[in-house]
Design a protein around this motif. Structure first.
Motif, short mmCIF file in Angstrom:
data_model
loop_
_atom_site.label_atom_id
_atom_site.label_comp_id
_atom_site.label_asym_id
_atom_site.label_seq_id
_atom_site.Cartn_x
_atom_site.Cartn_y
_atom_site.Cartn_z
N ALA A 1 0.83 -1.21 0.00
CA ALA A 1 0.00 0.00 0.00
C ALA A 1 0.86 1.25 0.00
O ALA A 1 0.54 2.24 -0.68
CB ALA A 1 -0.93 -0.01 1.22
N VAL A 2 1.96 1.22 0.75
CA VAL A 2 2.86 2.38 0.79
C VAL A 2 3.56 2.55 -0.56
O VAL A 2 3.67 3.67 -1.08
CB VAL A 2 3.88 2.22 1.93
N LEU A 3 4.05 1.44 -1.12
CA LEU A 3 4.79 1.52 -2.38
C LEU A 3 3.91 1.98 -3.55
O LEU A 3 4.36 2.75 -4.41
CB LEU A 3 5.40 0.15 -2.72
N SER A 4 2.68 1.50 -3.59
CA SER A 4 1.80 1.79 -4.74
C SER A 4 0.83 2.93 -4.46
O SER A 4 -0.14 3.10 -5.20
CB SER A 4 1.01 0.54 -5.11
N TRP A 5 1.08 3.73 -3.41
CA TRP A 5 0.13 4.76 -3.03
C TRP A 5 -0.07 5.80 -4.13
O TRP A 5 -1.19 6.24 -4.38
CB TRP A 5 0.56 5.44 -1.74
N ASP A 6 1.01 6.20 -4.79
CA ASP A 6 0.89 7.22 -5.83
C ASP A 6 -0.06 6.78 -6.93
O ASP A 6 -0.85 7.59 -7.44
CB ASP A 6 2.27 7.53 -6.42
N THR A 7 0.02 5.52 -7.30
CA THR A 7 -0.88 4.99 -8.35
C THR A 7 -2.26 4.69 -7.80
O THR A 7 -3.28 5.04 -8.41
CB THR A 7 -0.29 3.71 -8.95
N PHE A 8 -2.30 4.06 -6.64
CA PHE A 8 -3.58 3.64 -6.08
C PHE A 8 -4.44 4.82 -5.65
O PHE A 8 -5.67 4.75 -5.73
CB PHE A 8 -3.35 2.71 -4.89
N SER A 9 -3.83 5.90 -5.19
CA SER A 9 -4.61 7.05 -4.72
C SER A 9 -5.47 7.64 -5.83
O SER A 9 -6.57 8.14 -5.57
CB SER A 9 -3.67 8.13 -4.17
#
Length: 253
Positions: A46-54
């Motif tokens: 979740a931390v690593l993909s936050w930029d995309t997932f947000s």
């Protein structure tokens, strides 16, 4: 503040214990991440993909709020009409119940065929999910109005409109907010289902791409995001309920 902490520390503790047991079980049995990732792995992803997932989370949140507002308005309007027009209620009420027996996942592809891949079929799906709990809760609230007070207002020369807005509507507010809280959580689910139909962004799209590539950790990130969005909407409606009902009670005093 102390009351809030007293009410929340127990469920938070139970949740932490469940996560600890989950983490321990995954490590002890050496379960592969593609089968069942640990909570730490999910948090790390979740931390690593936050930029995309947000971006996807924001798109789902916007769609959920828009559909919820439309569904709430439709539900309230239908409830008021059914309450005020008796013969219409007797004719349409059974159809409303039947409409909820149609699986949304089956109806959704038909909406795409009829209305295309735009935002309209998505909003229709969320509206269909949201309006029914509000309509039923609102009608139940109207029926709970005190008959003595209603008779007193009618004897005092009040019009039907005055009886409705001064008596029946305030009495129905707790029930209406109960329906709103249910529909608020359903709206997120409806938004995700509608995004499966064909969308460029959203948690439903993110979840579909993750499951196809066997990124189970990302699927769980999407699941937890859906839960958090639903909880956030529920809390907002709960706070709005306290403000409105407290404000209406002050006016009555």
């Amino acid at each position: 503040m102390n009351t809030f902490i007293a009410k929340t520390w127990r469920p938070v503790l139970v949740l932490l214990l469940l996560f600890c047991l989950w983490e321990a079980a995954v490590r002890y049995f050496e379960i592969e991440d593609w089968l069942l990732p640990s909570p730490s792995a999910i948090f790390h992803e979740a931390v690593l993909s936050w930029d995309t997932f947000s971006i996807h989370a924001l798109a789902t949140a916007k769609l959920s709020v828009t559909g919820f507002l439309i569904g709430s308005a439709v539900g309230l309007i239908i409830a008021i009409i059914l309450h005020r027009i008796v013969f219409f209620r007797e004719s349409v009420y059974p159809l409303l119940i039947l409409s909820q027996n149609i699986p949304t996942i089956v109806l959704a592809p038909l909406l795409v065929v009829w209305f295309g891949f735009g935002i309209l079929p998505k909003l229709i799906v969320i509206t269909l999910v949201c309006f029914f709990p509000i309509t039923i809760a609102c009608l139940d609230g109207f029926r709970q109005t005190s008959p003595e007070l209603k008779h007193f207002m009618q004897m005092s020369g009040s019009t039907k409109r005055q009886v409705f807005w001064k008596l029946e509507w305030p009495y129905a507010l707790p029930s209406i907010f109960s329906g709103l809280k249910i529909s608020a959580t359903y709206s997120v689910m409806g938004a995700v289902i509608s995004e499966w139909l064909g969308s460029k962004e959203g948690i439903g799209v993110y979840m579909t791409m993750a499951s196809r590539s066997f990124r189970t950790d990302r699927v769980f990130v999407a699941i937890f995001a859906i839960m958090m969005l639903s909880l956030l909407f529920f809390i907002v409606i709960k706070l709005l309920e306290k403000w409105c009902i407290r404000g209406s009670s002050k006016e009555e005093k």
